[in-house]
Structure formats: C-alpha cells, structure tokens
Motif scaffolding. Structure first.
Motif, PDB file in Angstrom:
ATOM      1  N   CYS A  95       0.841  -1.185   0.000  1.00  0.00           N
ATOM      2  CA  CYS A  95       0.000   0.000   0.000  1.00  0.00           C
ATOM      3  C   CYS A  95       0.880   1.240   0.000  1.00  0.00           C
ATOM      4  CB  CYS A  95      -0.874  -0.034   1.254  1.00  0.00           C
ATOM      5  SG  CYS A  95      -1.853   1.440   1.552  1.00  0.00           S
ATOM      6  N   GLN A  96       0.427   2.272  -0.691  1.00  0.00           N
ATOM      7  CA  GLN A  96       1.155   3.548  -0.753  1.00  0.00           C
ATOM      8  C   GLN A  96       0.170   4.697  -0.518  1.00  0.00           C
ATOM      9  OE1 GLN A  96       1.987   4.902  -4.770  1.00  0.00           O
ATOM     10  NE2 GLN A  96       1.468   6.866  -3.835  1.00  0.00           N
ATOM     11  N   ALA A  97       0.622   5.703   0.222  1.00  0.00           N
ATOM     12  CA  ALA A  97      -0.211   6.884   0.447  1.00  0.00           C
ATOM     13  C   ALA A  97       0.650   8.137   0.373  1.00  0.00           C
ATOM     14  CB  ALA A  97      -0.899   6.808   1.800  1.00  0.00           C
ATOM     15  N   ASP A  98       0.130   9.155  -0.281  1.00  0.00           N
ATOM     16  CA  ASP A  98       0.781  10.468  -0.326  1.00  0.00           C
ATOM     17  C   ASP A  98       0.043  11.371   0.653  1.00  0.00           C
ATOM     18  OD1 ASP A  98       1.563  10.551  -3.909  1.00  0.00           O
ATOM     19  OD2 ASP A  98       2.385   9.402  -2.230  1.00  0.00           O
ATOM     20  N   VAL A  99       0.757  11.781   1.712  1.00  0.00           N
ATOM     21  CA  VAL A  99       0.138  12.400   2.875  1.00  0.00           C
ATOM     22  C   VAL A  99       0.702  13.793   3.122  1.00  0.00           C
ATOM     23  CG1 VAL A  99      -0.119  12.188   5.385  1.00  0.00           C
ATOM     24  CG2 VAL A  99      -0.208  10.141   3.938  1.00  0.00           C
ATOM     25  N   SER A 100      -0.175  14.721   3.513  1.00  0.00           N
ATOM     26  CA  SER A 100       0.298  16.023   3.982  1.00  0.00           C
ATOM     27  C   SER A 100       0.055  16.110   5.483  1.00  0.00           C
ATOM     28  CB  SER A 100      -0.416  17.172   3.268  1.00  0.00           C
ATOM     29  OG  SER A 100      -1.775  17.238   3.642  1.00  0.00           O
ATOM     30  N   TYR A 101       0.929  16.879   6.179  1.00  0.00           N
ATOM     31  CA  TYR A 101       0.855  16.951   7.634  1.00  0.00           C
ATOM     32  C   TYR A 101      -0.020  18.112   8.117  1.00  0.00           C
ATOM     33  CZ  TYR A 101       5.000  13.991   7.196  1.00  0.00           C
ATOM     34  OH  TYR A 101       5.884  13.006   6.876  1.00  0.00           O
ATOM     35  N   TYR A 102      -0.083  19.183   7.309  1.00  0.00           N
ATOM     36  CA  TYR A 102      -0.893  20.338   7.674  1.00  0.00           C
ATOM     37  C   TYR A 102      -1.213  21.103   6.405  1.00  0.00           C
ATOM     38  CZ  TYR A 102       3.771  22.422   7.415  1.00  0.00           C
ATOM     39  OH  TYR A 102       5.019  22.799   7.019  1.00  0.00           O
ATOM     40  N   SER A 103      -2.160  22.031   6.505  1.00  0.00           N
ATOM     41  CA  SER A 103      -2.575  22.808   5.350  1.00  0.00           C
ATOM     42  C   SER A 103      -1.401  23.577   4.774  1.00  0.00           C
ATOM     43  CB  SER A 103      -3.691  23.775   5.748  1.00  0.00           C
ATOM     44  OG  SER A 103      -4.078  24.567   4.647  1.00  0.00           O
ATOM     45  N   GLY A 104      -1.131  23.390   3.497  1.00  0.00           N
ATOM     46  CA  GLY A 104      -0.038  24.084   2.845  1.00  0.00           C
ATOM     47  C   GLY A 104       1.274  23.337   2.834  1.00  0.00           C
ATOM     48  N   SER A 105       1.351  22.231   3.527  1.00  0.00           N
ATOM     49  CA  SER A 105       2.584  21.455   3.516  1.00  0.00           C
ATOM     50  C   SER A 105       2.656  20.638   2.240  1.00  0.00           C
ATOM     51  CB  SER A 105       2.655  20.536   4.728  1.00  0.00           C
ATOM     52  OG  SER A 105       1.825  19.404   4.545  1.00  0.00           O
ATOM     53  N   GLY A 106       3.808  20.143   1.956  1.00  0.00           N
ATOM     54  CA  GLY A 106       3.959  19.240   0.823  1.00  0.00           C
ATOM     55  C   GLY A 106       3.393  17.871   1.160  1.00  0.00           C
ATOM     56  N   TYR A 107       3.419  17.004   0.144  1.00  0.00           N
ATOM     57  CA  TYR A 107       2.956  15.642   0.331  1.00  0.00           C
ATOM     58  C   TYR A 107       4.158  14.724   0.424  1.00  0.00           C
ATOM     59  CZ  TYR A 107      -1.864  16.964  -0.441  1.00  0.00           C
ATOM     60  OH  TYR A 107      -3.109  17.519  -0.305  1.00  0.00           O
ATOM     61  N   TYR A 108       4.031  13.747   1.276  1.00  0.00           N
ATOM     62  CA  TYR A 108       5.112  12.791   1.518  1.00  0.00           C
ATOM     63  C   TYR A 108       4.569  11.385   1.293  1.00  0.00           C
ATOM     64  CZ  TYR A 108       7.150  16.932   3.548  1.00  0.00           C
ATOM     65  OH  TYR A 108       7.636  18.198   3.729  1.00  0.00           O
ATOM     66  N   ARG A 109       5.400  10.536   0.696  1.00  0.00           N
ATOM     67  CA  ARG A 109       4.964   9.188   0.331  1.00  0.00           C
ATOM     68  C   ARG A 109       5.346   8.192   1.416  1.00  0.00           C
ATOM     69  NH1 ARG A 109       5.147   7.459  -5.752  1.00  0.00           N
ATOM     70  NH2 ARG A 109       3.468   9.003  -5.555  1.00  0.00           N
ATOM     71  N   TYR A 110       4.378   7.388   1.775  1.00  0.00           N
ATOM     72  CA  TYR A 110       4.581   6.328   2.762  1.00  0.00           C
ATOM     73  C   TYR A 110       4.174   4.994   2.165  1.00  0.00           C
ATOM     74  CZ  TYR A 110       5.371   9.874   6.291  1.00  0.00           C
ATOM     75  OH  TYR A 110       5.889  10.914   7.004  1.00  0.00           O
ATOM     76  N   TRP A 111       4.797   3.939   2.709  1.00  0.00           N
ATOM     77  CA  TRP A 111       4.542   2.586   2.243  1.00  0.00           C
ATOM     78  C   TRP A 111       4.166   1.682   3.405  1.00  0.00           C
ATOM     79  CZ3 TRP A 111       4.746   1.313  -2.909  1.00  0.00           C
ATOM     80  CH2 TRP A 111       5.362   2.245  -3.773  1.00  0.00           C
ATOM     81  N   GLY A 112       3.332   0.704   3.105  1.00  0.00           N
ATOM     82  CA  GLY A 112       3.059  -0.332   4.077  1.00  0.00           C
ATOM     83  C   GLY A 112       4.131  -1.401   4.018  1.00  0.00           C
ATOM     84  N   GLN A 113       4.001  -2.385   4.893  1.00  0.00           N
ATOM     85  CA  GLN A 113       5.012  -3.432   5.001  1.00  0.00           C
ATOM     86  C   GLN A 113       4.787  -4.563   3.996  1.00  0.00           C
ATOM     87  OE1 GLN A 113       2.367  -3.211   6.881  1.00  0.00           O
ATOM     88  NE2 GLN A 113       1.536  -5.297   6.923  1.00  0.00           N
ATOM     89  N   GLY A 114       3.624  -4.581   3.383  1.00  0.00           N
ATOM     90  CA  GLY A 114       3.328  -5.600   2.395  1.00  0.00           C
ATOM     91  C   GLY A 114       2.522  -6.755   2.949  1.00  0.00           C
ATOM     92  N   THR A 115       1.704  -7.337   2.080  1.00  0.00           N
ATOM     93  CA  THR A 115       0.931  -8.517   2.454  1.00  0.00           C
ATOM     94  C   THR A 115       1.002  -9.508   1.289  1.00  0.00           C
ATOM     95  OG1 THR A 115      -1.216  -9.302   3.263  1.00  0.00           O
ATOM     96  CG2 THR A 115      -1.278  -7.560   1.610  1.00  0.00           C
ATOM     97  N   GLN A 116       1.211 -10.772   1.623  1.00  0.00           N
ATOM     98  CA  GLN A 116       1.420 -11.799   0.598  1.00  0.00           C
ATOM     99  C   GLN A 116       0.084 -12.276   0.033  1.00  0.00           C
ATOM    100  OE1 GLN A 116       4.432 -13.290  -0.620  1.00  0.00           O
ATOM    101  NE2 GLN A 116       3.006 -14.174  -2.114  1.00  0.00           N
ATOM    102  N   VAL A 117       0.024 -12.351  -1.279  1.00  0.00           N
ATOM    103  CA  VAL A 117      -1.109 -12.952  -1.982  1.00  0.00           C
ATOM    104  C   VAL A 117      -0.562 -14.089  -2.832  1.00  0.00           C
ATOM    105  CG1 VAL A 117      -2.872 -12.625  -3.755  1.00  0.00           C
ATOM    106  CG2 VAL A 117      -2.506 -10.866  -2.022  1.00  0.00           C
ATOM    107  N   THR A 118      -1.098 -15.280  -2.617  1.00  0.00           N
ATOM    108  CA  THR A 118      -0.665 -16.458  -3.361  1.00  0.00           C
ATOM    109  C   THR A 118      -1.868 -17.086  -4.051  1.00  0.00           C
ATOM    110  OG1 THR A 118       1.113 -16.875  -1.779  1.00  0.00           O
ATOM    111  CG2 THR A 118       0.469 -18.696  -3.224  1.00  0.00           C
ATOM    112  N   VAL A 119      -1.762 -17.251  -5.359  1.00  0.00           N
ATOM    113  CA  VAL A 119      -2.839 -17.855  -6.142  1.00  0.00           C
ATOM    114  C   VAL A 119      -2.292 -19.158  -6.730  1.00  0.00           C
ATOM    115  CG1 VAL A 119      -4.521 -17.540  -7.986  1.00  0.00           C
ATOM    116  CG2 VAL A 119      -3.669 -15.551  -6.699  1.00  0.00           C
ATOM    117  N   SER A 120      -2.833 -20.257  -6.237  1.00  0.00           N
ATOM    118  CA  SER A 120      -2.306 -21.557  -6.644  1.00  0.00           C
ATOM    119  C   SER A 120      -3.368 -22.629  -6.445  1.00  0.00           C
ATOM    120  CB  SER A 120      -1.067 -21.896  -5.823  1.00  0.00           C
ATOM    121  OG  SER A 120      -0.618 -23.211  -6.100  1.00  0.00           O
ATOM    122  N   SER A 121      -3.325 -23.625  -7.321  1.00  0.00           N
ATOM    123  CA  SER A 121      -4.244 -24.748  -7.164  1.00  0.00           C
ATOM    124  C   SER A 121      -3.576 -25.874  -6.382  1.00  0.00           C
ATOM    125  CB  SER A 121      -4.698 -25.247  -8.539  1.00  0.00           C
ATOM    126  OG  SER A 121      -3.581 -25.581  -9.345  1.00  0.00           O
TER     127      SER A 121
END
Length: 121
Positions: A95-121
């Motif tokens: 997951c990724q989010a571009d976040v601002s901390y207050y009105s007028g601030s820039g945006y900063y990118r954050y990432w999650g730690q990840g979650t595994q998806v496995t598709v297999s029969s």
C-alpha cells in the motif's frame, strides 16, 4: 509519523477472490492519493491501481476488469477487491499513500510493510 498497515492477504485458488485493506494512521492532515503496488519474486515492484481523494481511479492493464480499488476518506483506508485471481497475480502487495501533515505542507509518500497474496491450485 505515518503508518500504513495492510491486511487481507492469503492463499486462494485460481478464479477466487480476496480483498485487501490498508489503513493509514498518524500525523495526517490530508491524503492526496492512495495506491496498491505488487512485487513478484525476482521482479520489480509495479503499480497495480491508484485512487485519488476525489475518487479518480487508474489500473494496470493486467488487472483491469478484475480488480477494484476504493477509498474511505473519513477513515484513511484504501481497499483492493481482487476477483478472478490468476497464478500470475501472486506477489507481495504494498500500500502507498501520499500524505500532507498540515494545510499548505507538501505531500510525503509512505509505504506499508506488504501482504502476501498467493494464487495456486
């Protein structure tokens, strides 16, 4: 200052469905865009889908018509509904989010730690 926590990954058979969730918390004034990326073993991380705070969405060609991204602005949460899953969808999803901390601030990118998806029969 901002934490993203994903959930909903797991193992599923081809043709099945999964729903991923990602909650952003911490020092957040606004979120401009949230997105899902994925990284398969031995491959680079690639963009899967994006959504803006206004609801505009964009998808990778490989998932169009099968995946749906949505966002709960009030709770800083993004979802990825994945249907008709294929073995080639197997990857760690980030997951990724571009976040601002207050009105007028820039945006900063954050990432999650990840979650595994496995598709297999």
């Amino acid at each position: 200052q901002v934490e993203l926590v994903e959930s909903g990954g797991g193992s599923v058979q081809p043709g099945g469905s999964l729903r991923l969730s990602c909650v952003a918390s911490g020092r957040i004034f606004s979120i401009r865009v949230m997105a899902w990326h994925r990284q398969a073993p031995g491959k680079e991380r690639v963009l899967v889908a994006t959504i803006t705070s206004g609801g505009r969405t964009n998808y990778a060609d490989s998932v169009k018509g099968r995946f749906t991204i949505s966002m709960d602005n009030a709770n800083n949460t993004v979802y990825l509904q994945m249907n008709s899953l294929k073995p080639e969808d197997t990857a760690v999803y980030f997951c990724q989010a571009d976040v601002s901390y207050y009105s007028g601030s820039g945006y900063y990118r954050y990432w999650g730690q990840g979650t595994q998806v496995t598709v297999s029969s």
